[in-house]
Write a protein that holds these residues in place. Structure first.
Motif, PDB file in Angstrom:
ATOM      1  N   ARG A 193     -11.066  -1.309  -3.132  1.00 29.35           N
ATOM      2  CA  ARG A 193     -10.096  -1.137  -4.225  1.00 29.35           C
ATOM      3  C   ARG A 193      -8.856  -1.990  -3.980  1.00 29.35           C
ATOM      4  O   ARG A 193      -8.300  -2.595  -4.902  1.00 29.35           O
ATOM      5  CB  ARG A 193      -9.728   0.346  -4.363  1.00 29.35           C
ATOM      6  CG  ARG A 193     -10.841   1.186  -4.973  1.00 29.35           C
ATOM      7  CD  ARG A 193     -10.357   2.558  -5.364  1.00 29.35           C
ATOM      8  NE  ARG A 193     -10.149   3.405  -4.202  1.00 29.35           N
ATOM      9  CZ  ARG A 193     -11.063   4.213  -3.682  1.00 29.35           C
ATOM     10  NH1 ARG A 193     -12.282   4.265  -4.214  1.00 29.35           N
ATOM     11  NH2 ARG A 193     -10.790   4.970  -2.637  1.00 29.35           N
ATOM     12  N   ARG A 194      -8.417  -2.036  -2.746  1.00 31.71           N
ATOM     13  CA  ARG A 194      -7.251  -2.853  -2.408  1.00 31.71           C
ATOM     14  C   ARG A 194      -7.552  -4.337  -2.650  1.00 31.71           C
ATOM     15  O   ARG A 194      -6.720  -5.070  -3.194  1.00 31.71           O
ATOM     16  CB  ARG A 194      -6.862  -2.623  -0.953  1.00 31.71           C
ATOM     17  CG  ARG A 194      -5.689  -3.481  -0.462  1.00 31.71           C
ATOM     18  CD  ARG A 194      -5.367  -3.151   0.989  1.00 31.71           C
ATOM     19  NE  ARG A 194      -4.425  -4.096   1.554  1.00 31.71           N
ATOM     20  CZ  ARG A 194      -3.093  -3.998   1.466  1.00 31.71           C
ATOM     21  NH1 ARG A 194      -2.554  -2.983   0.796  1.00 31.71           N
ATOM     22  NH2 ARG A 194      -2.300  -4.892   2.012  1.00 31.71           N
ATOM     23  N   THR A 197     -10.342   1.212 -11.173  1.00 33.32           N
ATOM     24  CA  THR A 197      -9.519   1.014  -9.973  1.00 33.32           C
ATOM     25  C   THR A 197      -8.115   0.568 -10.327  1.00 33.32           C
ATOM     26  O   THR A 197      -7.125   1.111  -9.819  1.00 33.32           O
ATOM     27  CB  THR A 197     -10.180  -0.034  -9.047  1.00 33.32           C
ATOM     28  OG1 THR A 197     -11.414   0.490  -8.556  1.00 33.32           O
ATOM     29  CG2 THR A 197      -9.268  -0.378  -7.878  1.00 33.32           C
ATOM     30  N   ILE A 217       3.159   7.882   0.745  1.00 34.87           N
ATOM     31  CA  ILE A 217       1.776   8.145   0.327  1.00 34.87           C
ATOM     32  C   ILE A 217       1.077   6.804   0.114  1.00 34.87           C
ATOM     33  O   ILE A 217       1.547   5.978  -0.672  1.00 34.87           O
ATOM     34  CB  ILE A 217       1.739   8.959  -0.981  1.00 34.87           C
ATOM     35  CG1 ILE A 217       2.455  10.294  -0.802  1.00 34.87           C
ATOM     36  CG2 ILE A 217       0.285   9.175  -1.440  1.00 34.87           C
ATOM     37  CD1 ILE A 217       2.588  11.087  -2.076  1.00 34.87           C
ATOM     38  N   PRO A 218      -0.027   6.552   0.825  1.00 37.33           N
ATOM     39  CA  PRO A 218      -0.715   5.268   0.651  1.00 37.33           C
ATOM     40  C   PRO A 218      -1.377   5.174  -0.718  1.00 37.33           C
ATOM     41  O   PRO A 218      -1.853   6.174  -1.266  1.00 37.33           O
ATOM     42  CB  PRO A 218      -1.748   5.260   1.780  1.00 37.33           C
ATOM     43  CG  PRO A 218      -1.996   6.705   2.060  1.00 37.33           C
ATOM     44  CD  PRO A 218      -0.684   7.394   1.833  1.00 37.33           C
ATOM     45  N   ASN A 257       0.808  -1.214   0.000  1.00 41.48           N
ATOM     46  CA  ASN A 257       0.000   0.000   0.000  1.00 41.48           C
ATOM     47  C   ASN A 257       0.846   1.271   0.000  1.00 41.48           C
ATOM     48  O   ASN A 257       0.568   2.225   0.724  1.00 41.48           O
ATOM     49  CB  ASN A 257      -0.958   0.001   1.202  1.00 41.48           C
ATOM     50  CG  ASN A 257      -2.027   1.074   1.087  1.00 41.48           C
ATOM     51  OD1 ASN A 257      -2.382   1.490  -0.018  1.00 41.48           O
ATOM     52  ND2 ASN A 257      -2.542   1.540   2.220  1.00 41.48           N
ATOM     53  N   GLY A 285     -11.586   2.323  -0.017  1.00 41.81           N
ATOM     54  CA  GLY A 285     -10.179   1.974  -0.213  1.00 41.81           C
ATOM     55  C   GLY A 285      -9.943   0.493  -0.005  1.00 41.81           C
ATOM     56  O   GLY A 285      -9.143  -0.129  -0.711  1.00 41.81           O
ATOM     57  N   PHE A 343      -4.004   3.217  -1.314  1.00 41.84           N
ATOM     58  CA  PHE A 343      -5.444   3.113  -1.093  1.00 41.84           C
ATOM     59  C   PHE A 343      -5.828   3.869   0.170  1.00 41.84           C
ATOM     60  O   PHE A 343      -5.083   3.872   1.149  1.00 41.84           O
ATOM     61  CB  PHE A 343      -5.858   1.638  -0.954  1.00 41.84           C
ATOM     62  CG  PHE A 343      -5.393   0.767  -2.076  1.00 41.84           C
ATOM     63  CD1 PHE A 343      -6.019   0.792  -3.308  1.00 41.84           C
ATOM     64  CD2 PHE A 343      -4.297  -0.077  -1.897  1.00 41.84           C
ATOM     65  CE1 PHE A 343      -5.579  -0.012  -4.351  1.00 41.84           C
ATOM     66  CE2 PHE A 343      -3.855  -0.890  -2.926  1.00 41.84           C
ATOM     67  CZ  PHE A 343      -4.492  -0.851  -4.162  1.00 41.84           C
ATOM     68  N   SER A 344      -7.009   4.480   0.144  1.00 40.41           N
ATOM     69  CA  SER A 344      -7.500   5.195   1.325  1.00 40.41           C
ATOM     70  C   SER A 344      -7.858   4.186   2.417  1.00 40.41           C
ATOM     71  O   SER A 344      -8.037   2.992   2.153  1.00 40.41           O
ATOM     72  CB  SER A 344      -8.733   6.028   0.951  1.00 40.41           C
ATOM     73  OG  SER A 344      -9.742   5.210   0.380  1.00 40.41           O
ATOM     74  N   ASP A 345      -7.964   4.673   3.666  1.00 37.68           N
ATOM     75  CA  ASP A 345      -8.200   3.754   4.780  1.00 37.68           C
ATOM     76  C   ASP A 345      -9.686   3.589   5.109  1.00 37.68           C
ATOM     77  O   ASP A 345     -10.041   3.105   6.181  1.00 37.68           O
ATOM     78  CB  ASP A 345      -7.432   4.219   6.027  1.00 37.68           C
ATOM     79  CG  ASP A 345      -7.826   5.624   6.462  1.00 37.68           C
ATOM     80  OD1 ASP A 345      -8.746   6.209   5.830  1.00 37.68           O
ATOM     81  OD2 ASP A 345      -7.237   6.140   7.421  1.00 37.68           O
ATOM     82  N   ASP A 346     -10.575   3.986   4.181  1.00 39.98           N
ATOM     83  CA  ASP A 346     -12.003   3.785   4.391  1.00 39.98           C
ATOM     84  C   ASP A 346     -12.462   2.524   3.666  1.00 39.98           C
ATOM     85  O   ASP A 346     -11.655   1.792   3.091  1.00 39.98           O
ATOM     86  CB  ASP A 346     -12.794   5.011   3.903  1.00 39.98           C
ATOM     87  CG  ASP A 346     -12.462   5.375   2.457  1.00 39.98           C
ATOM     88  OD1 ASP A 346     -11.712   4.614   1.788  1.00 39.98           O
ATOM     89  OD2 ASP A 346     -12.942   6.414   1.981  1.00 39.98           O
TER      90      ASP A 346
END
Length: 321
Positions: free
Chosen positions: A160-161, A250, A148-149, A142, A157, A151-154
């Motif tokens: 998508r991951r 994605t 910078i990640p 990630n 994200g 994928f977002s942590d929500d």
């Protein structure tokens, strides 16, 4: 300069048919005209001209062979030497003749097409595009770079991951991914059931880390959407099943942050899965089964990528490389 008088009336009618009835583009019609003119001029020069229904496969093959070999100055001093035609060009010329003789057959000008017995050169196969292992490591951890990640942590994200993880770790197709259900995952045996082309099912083993993430994802999904009654495994942030275009967008966005590859489709991750397995010593028959290929020929293309890797290693490491 081609001598247009060698283009027989039926060929001129054929070109008019392509333009007026088939609505082919002017560029395509011009290409057909050029190929046919070259062929009939060759027939005139080499054989003194023969009737259309006397043209045999051997005549066509000799013309194609001339194109493959190129015209040598020694053979014809008053004509400029020409480089050999590419396999793509030869195949295009064959296509023009096939279409013309099909037209001639329909018009009753010939009893059979000589093209039925003509074989052309094989087109050079293009190696599958894949992502290098060190680049995929950024996806796995990630990291898009500079802390910078990727994928977002929500929850969005996390979805998508999971899309990237499953495509890379299972080598499945985009349609196979969107077709996954909760029941597709067998946590007790560490495997996943996939419905592939032709409604053929196959079993793909999953690693411990991916299975752990899947458990966590499903728990998060069910908490995010308490009334969710099952169905699609992957959901969007709005609680809707992930669609094919979601997957494409994605993957394209994620890969754009970690690689300069121009091609960044979900299928690239399938190629990456297979290539990395082959590069690390996997048996080709096992890779075939994992990918769900109907024949080994489809899988063998990945051996070329392995050979290319070996060649690069040899060139970089061998003192005489």
């Amino acid at each position: 300069m081609l001598d247009q008088v060698h283009l027989p009336p039926l060929a001129q009618d054929f070109l008019a048919y392509l333009s007026l009835e088939k609505r082919y583009s002017p560029h395509t019609v011009q290409s057909y005209s050029l190929d046919l003119s070259q062929f009939f001029q060759y027939i005139q020069e080499q054989y003194g001209g023969i009737a259309l229904d006397s043209v045999k496969a051997a005549h066509v093959q000799s013309w194609l062979a001339l194109g493959l070999e190129g015209r040598k100055k020694a053979e014809d001093a008053h004509k400029r030497a020409q480089p050999p035609a590419s396999a793509v060009t030869i195949r295009r010329k064959m296509s023009a003749l096939k279409s013309f003789f099909k037209y001639a057959l329909r018009k009753g000008a010939v009893k059979q097409s000589p093209m039925a017995r003509v074989t052309g050169p094989k087109l050079p196969g293009r190696l599958p595009v894949f992502v290098d292992e060190h680049v995929m490591e950024k996806v796995e951890t990630n990291q898009a770079g500079d802390d910078i990640p990727l994928f977002s942590d929500d929850f969005a994200g996390a979805t998508r991951r999971m899309i990237l993880r499953l495509l890379y770790h299972a080598g499945i197709r985009r349609a196979e991914l969107t077709g996954l259900r909760d029941g597709s995952i067998d946590f007790s045996n560490g495997q996943m059931k996939v419905l592939g082309k032709g409604n053929k099912e196959r079993i793909i083993p999953l690693g411990t880390a991916v299975l752990k993430e899947l458990r966590e994802y499903i728990a998060w999904r069910d908490a995010e959407f308490p009334g969710y009654a099952g169905g699609a495994l992957l959901l969007t942030a709005h609680g809707k099943p992930v669609q094919a275009w979601d997957v494409y967008r994605t993957v394209r966005k994620a890969l754009a942050q970690v690689t300069t590859l121009k091609k960044r489709s979900p299928h690239v991750l399938r190629h990456t899965f297979a290539t990395h397995l082959m590069n690390n010593g996997a048996d080709i028959n096992a890779v075939k089964e994992l990918l769900g290929h109907a024949s080994l020929a489809s899988t063998q293309v990945y051996t070329h990528n392995t050979i290319e890797k070996l060649r690069r290693v040899h060139e970089q490491a061998h003192p005489r490389g």
